[in-house]
Write a protein that holds these residues in place. Sequence first.
Motif, PDB file in Angstrom:
ATOM      1  N   UNK A 233      95.877  11.499  24.025  1.00  3.02           N
ATOM      2  CA  UNK A 233      96.060  12.939  24.275  1.00  3.02           C
ATOM      3  C   UNK A 233      95.898  13.251  25.761  1.00  3.02           C
ATOM      4  N   UNK A 234      95.005  12.502  26.454  1.00  4.56           N
ATOM      5  CA  UNK A 234      94.763  12.730  27.879  1.00  4.56           C
ATOM      6  C   UNK A 234      96.028  12.511  28.700  1.00  4.56           C
ATOM      7  N   UNK A 235      96.738  11.426  28.407  1.00  4.73           N
ATOM      8  CA  UNK A 235      97.964  11.129  29.154  1.00  4.73           C
ATOM      9  C   UNK A 235      99.052  12.149  28.838  1.00  4.73           C
ATOM     10  N   UNK A 236      99.114  12.580  27.600  1.00  2.00           N
ATOM     11  CA  UNK A 236     100.122  13.606  27.246  1.00  2.00           C
ATOM     12  C   UNK A 236      99.825  14.897  28.009  1.00  2.00           C
ATOM     13  N   UNK A 237      98.550  15.228  28.102  1.00  2.63           N
ATOM     14  CA  UNK A 237      98.153  16.438  28.834  1.00  2.63           C
ATOM     15  C   UNK A 237      98.502  16.288  30.329  1.00  2.63           C
ATOM     16  N   UNK A 238      98.203  15.093  30.865  1.00  2.00           N
ATOM     17  CA  UNK A 238      98.542  14.829  32.281  1.00  2.00           C
ATOM     18  C   UNK A 238     100.030  15.079  32.537  1.00  2.00           C
ATOM     19  N   UNK A 239     100.851  14.553  31.637  1.00  2.00           N
ATOM     20  CA  UNK A 239     102.298  14.688  31.818  1.00  2.00           C
ATOM     21  C   UNK A 239     102.730  16.149  31.810  1.00  2.00           C
ATOM     22  N   UNK A 240     102.171  16.917  30.883  1.00  2.00           N
ATOM     23  CA  UNK A 240     102.523  18.348  30.798  1.00  2.00           C
ATOM     24  C   UNK A 240     102.094  19.067  32.073  1.00  2.00           C
ATOM     25  N   UNK A 241     100.895  18.765  32.543  1.00  2.00           N
ATOM     26  CA  UNK A 241     100.369  19.442  33.737  1.00  2.00           C
ATOM     27  C   UNK A 241     101.179  19.091  34.985  1.00  2.00           C
ATOM     28  N   UNK A 242     101.517  17.808  35.110  1.00  2.00           N
ATOM     29  CA  UNK A 242     102.302  17.389  36.277  1.00  2.00           C
ATOM     30  C   UNK A 242     103.670  18.054  36.266  1.00  2.00           C
ATOM     31  N   UNK A 243     104.268  18.104  35.078  1.00  2.00           N
ATOM     32  CA  UNK A 243     105.582  18.740  34.957  1.00  2.00           C
ATOM     33  C   UNK A 243     105.487  20.226  35.334  1.00  2.00           C
ATOM     34  N   UNK A 244     104.415  20.841  34.879  1.00  2.00           N
ATOM     35  CA  UNK A 244     104.224  22.278  35.165  1.00  2.00           C
ATOM     36  C   UNK A 244     104.062  22.502  36.673  1.00  2.00           C
ATOM     37  N   UNK A 245     103.301  21.618  37.287  1.00  3.89           N
ATOM     38  CA  UNK A 245     103.049  21.738  38.731  1.00  3.89           C
ATOM     39  C   UNK A 245     104.345  21.576  39.534  1.00  3.89           C
ATOM     40  N   UNK A 246     105.114  20.547  39.165  1.00  3.72           N
ATOM     41  CA  UNK A 246     106.365  20.309  39.898  1.00  3.72           C
ATOM     42  C   UNK A 246     107.384  21.417  39.624  1.00  3.72           C
ATOM     43  N   UNK A 247     107.355  21.927  38.411  1.00 12.35           N
ATOM     44  CA  UNK A 247     108.243  23.055  38.075  1.00 12.35           C
ATOM     45  C   UNK A 247     107.897  24.278  38.902  1.00 12.35           C
ATOM     46  N   UNK A 248     106.600  24.512  39.059  1.00  6.95           N
ATOM     47  CA  UNK A 248     106.152  25.651  39.856  1.00  6.95           C
ATOM     48  C   UNK A 248     106.566  25.468  41.317  1.00  6.95           C
ATOM     49  N   UNK A 249     106.454  24.220  41.801  1.00  6.02           N
ATOM     50  CA  UNK A 249     106.852  23.962  43.197  1.00  6.02           C
ATOM     51  C   UNK A 249     108.346  24.261  43.371  1.00  6.02           C
ATOM     52  N   UNK A 250     109.155  23.779  42.438  1.00  3.34           N
ATOM     53  CA  UNK A 250     110.608  24.003  42.557  1.00  3.34           C
ATOM     54  C   UNK A 250     110.928  25.495  42.520  1.00  3.34           C
ATOM     55  N   UNK A 251     110.174  26.232  41.724  1.00  5.18           N
ATOM     56  CA  UNK A 251     110.408  27.679  41.638  1.00  5.18           C
ATOM     57  C   UNK A 251     109.945  28.388  42.910  1.00  5.18           C
ATOM     58  N   UNK A 252     108.930  27.813  43.547  1.00  6.14           N
ATOM     59  CA  UNK A 252     108.369  28.459  44.744  1.00  6.14           C
ATOM     60  C   UNK A 252     109.150  28.118  46.008  1.00  6.14           C
ATOM     61  N   UNK A 253     109.732  26.931  46.030  1.00  4.86           N
ATOM     62  CA  UNK A 253     110.381  26.446  47.252  1.00  4.86           C
ATOM     63  C   UNK A 253     111.817  26.979  47.303  1.00  4.86           C
ATOM     64  N   UNK A 254     111.951  28.186  47.827  1.00  7.46           N
ATOM     65  CA  UNK A 254     113.264  28.836  47.739  1.00  7.46           C
ATOM     66  C   UNK A 254     113.773  29.364  49.085  1.00  7.46           C
ATOM     67  N   UNK A 255     113.102  29.019  50.173  1.00  6.10           N
ATOM     68  CA  UNK A 255     113.558  29.553  51.459  1.00  6.10           C
ATOM     69  C   UNK A 255     114.967  29.048  51.772  1.00  6.10           C
ATOM     70  N   UNK A 256     115.690  29.858  52.496  1.00  4.89           N
ATOM     71  CA  UNK A 256     117.060  29.453  52.833  1.00  4.89           C
ATOM     72  C   UNK A 256     117.216  29.275  54.338  1.00  4.89           C
ATOM     73  N   UNK A 257     118.097  28.374  54.662  1.00  2.00           N
ATOM     74  CA  UNK A 257     118.382  28.084  56.071  1.00  2.00           C
ATOM     75  C   UNK A 257     119.368  29.122  56.590  1.00  2.00           C
TER      76      UNK A 257
END
Lengths: 136, 181
Positions: A27-51
């Motif tokens: 269960x610990x590894x499954x939780x890790x995977x969900x959390x990492x995915x959530x973190x990276x998803x949040x980063x992708x949503x946050x990283x939106x500046x345009x050149x």
Amino acid sequence: MECPEFVDEKIGETDSLEFREHRAACAGCRRDLVELRELLGLYQAASTETYRGGVPRFRRPRNSWIPMAAAAAILIGVFALILAGPRTEGVKSTESGSGSAVFMRIPLEPWASDVRVASALDDCWRKLEQLEEKKR
Amino acid sequence: MDELIRGLQAGRPEAFERLVRDYGDRIYRFVKRLAGERPAEDLTQEVFLRVHRSIESYRPEGRFESWLFTIANHLCIDHVRRRKPETSLSELDETLAPDRFASDAREPLERMEEEERRRALLDAVERLPVEQRQVFLLREEGGMSFREIAELLGCPLNTALGRMHYAMEALRKSMKAYGMP
């Protein structure tokens, strides 16, 4: 992160059979995977500046290595002529085989700094001077 | 992609426009987080200028994107090494300008909280040690595999993976205060 032996898999590079079997029971590894995915998803949503700089003007800057390399090529040519000695028969003498040419390859990365280019050119000079010494 | 590269090598202006359109934002974000807000636009332009200068010698041995982000990475690292140590707080303040995530007071509370979380995460990314930040950004903005990252950085694959691991742990720790598990 739990179960350090599976860190690589959790970061996302591989998904081995061993890890699939392990996470089915952990269960610990499954939780890790969900959390990492959530973190990276949040980063992708946050990283939106345009050149907003637009397409740069592709002029060759004055301190570019290209003019310096061209200058070096001309110098090399001049040295080659000096090393070949005086030519008495003008243009035709090039067919005699007595002339010599010097080719130098200067490997430079696209991101090479001006200091690095200048140092490469210095090396060329040194080598040419050595050649001239030998010729004498 | 091949068409883009051929266009770039032929010096077609529309190919460079496409290059900037397709990669400008990602390169800009990568550069901004690795080298800071202030030089980000100039460095992004410099990346495209370097591409222009060296595209003729580009050989499609690896992915074009990796080549592009390799140039961006080297320029940023050179910049970071050259500049004097700056007060990170002022840079951070500038990077995350107050109005960047400004939210209308009428917006729902959840939206404001989400924006706060996003801001906190970008803040945390920018505070990562440069080696970890580099791997994280090459992966997340550059879309590079860890093998490609290791090759670019000249380090073993495990080192690249380890840096990403530490980066993720640091980010998770930072985000705990914002309700992330």
